[in-house]
Design an enzyme around this catalytic site. Sequence first.
Site, short mmCIF file in Angstrom:
data_model
loop_
_atom_site.label_atom_id
_atom_site.label_comp_id
_atom_site.label_asym_id
_atom_site.label_seq_id
_atom_site.Cartn_x
_atom_site.Cartn_y
_atom_site.Cartn_z
N SER A 1 4.31 -2.78 -18.10
CA SER A 1 4.35 -0.88 -18.40
C SER A 1 5.47 -0.60 -18.21
O SER A 1 6.61 -0.85 -17.39
CB SER A 1 3.77 -1.02 -16.96
OG SER A 1 3.78 0.33 -16.38
N TYR B 1 3.56 -1.57 -7.28
CA TYR B 1 2.31 -2.14 -7.86
C TYR B 1 4.07 -2.41 -9.09
O TYR B 1 3.30 -3.26 -10.29
CB TYR B 1 1.36 -0.89 -8.55
CG TYR B 1 0.90 -0.29 -10.13
CD1 TYR B 1 0.63 -1.43 -11.00
CD2 TYR B 1 1.95 0.33 -11.00
CE1 TYR B 1 0.24 -2.28 -11.72
CE2 TYR B 1 1.85 0.43 -11.82
CZ TYR B 1 1.09 -0.76 -12.49
OH TYR B 1 0.85 -0.73 -14.18
N LYS C 1 4.93 -5.66 -11.77
CA LYS C 1 5.16 -5.64 -12.59
C LYS C 1 6.96 -5.79 -13.40
O LYS C 1 6.87 -6.72 -14.44
CB LYS C 1 5.29 -4.65 -13.74
CG LYS C 1 3.60 -4.15 -13.88
CD LYS C 1 2.69 -4.73 -14.85
CE LYS C 1 1.30 -4.24 -14.38
NZ LYS C 1 0.41 -5.57 -14.45
#
Length: 353
Positions: A127, A152, A156
């Site tokens: 991302s 989050y 990644k």
Amino acid sequence: MSTKVLVTGGSGYIGSHTLVDLIENGYEVISVDNNSRSTIGMLEGVEKITGEKIKNYKVDLCNFEETRAIFEENPNIKGVIHFAAYKAVGESVENPLLYFHNNMQSLINVLQCIEEFEIENFVFSSSCTVYGNPDKIPVTEETPRKQAESPYGLTKQMGEQMIEAFAASNKKVNSILLRYFNPAGAHASALIGELPIDRPQNLTPVITQTAIGKIPQLTVFGNDYSTRDGSCIRDMIHVCDLAHAHTLALNYLFAQKNKTNCEVFNIGSGDGITVLESIQAFEETTGKKLNYVIGARRPGDVIAIYANNDKARAELGWIPKYNIKDIMKSAWNWELYIEKMPTHLQLPTKRLN
Ligand code: UD1
């Protein structure tokens, strides 16, 4: 004989669109999805679009033995695309350990199986969140990863770093990290799309749910940023363009065109669009007036980010086809379809952990 690819998270938003694209481009697919954040309705949609029956393993990838059994049962898997992960920024702030456990353990298990079963091609869902708040836009693949804005985002970043370390130790596996910008829109058939659990957090489903009346009013999080209209800038990428990037990434790996055994690509449209411009695009394409107000800034929001996508264009031959109006129109058609969706295919209103 077509090439068999294992897709984790095949019932998810990007996973389901990628299954369609892979099948349309001649790949044979199998899916692993325990539907903890998705519904079997997505695979039904994929089946209707493609006319193919999809084999799905309802397995939690954090369970190593069950994950390994899938690979044992399918000795001819030639590539893996790993989507399965939790992705709600707010939830990750409330429950970081859930995110660390789920997103990292599943990745470790998948990599362990890739190594043991000698699968040579791997594509990972990353991302643009790995760039944090960048100093310079557009961002290229060389733009440094800055401090993650959420747990989050950290999963990644850690995922990328784990794969880089794995690639350094295992030269037989070729990996691609695809850094997605803001995926939005839905398949033209309106049979698959984004199905948020609870109240959506992402802009496009908030727009469509406001337009249909599920949400009374949309709040624009800040109009006092140093951007052309004061609202944040994002790079909205149509989910079908994004899905096709995965097919091209696999083609690239199978053709052995990769320069190293771990390569990164930005997958964004290359255009920065503000939140207010996105709302305007929705209103123009659908003819529906949105009820919105300007509110406070949302903590943790990046001010402005969009992609330099030259590398994906040049190396993968990826050319995004859809613009913001296509995105908004297809997202709206999908919202209209959800209204008619049988309840057994709808998502639970509460998250299942
Ligand atoms: C975030 C993540 C991204 C992740 C995505 C998935 C970061 C920096 N980005 O994207 O990596 O893939 O979530 O969930 O962590 N907005 C409003 N009102 C709303 C909703 C959104 O004004 O009701 C604005 C936001 O303030 C933001 C823009 O719309 O400026 C986009 O927000 P959103 O769709 O949530 O995506 P990101 O936060 O960019």
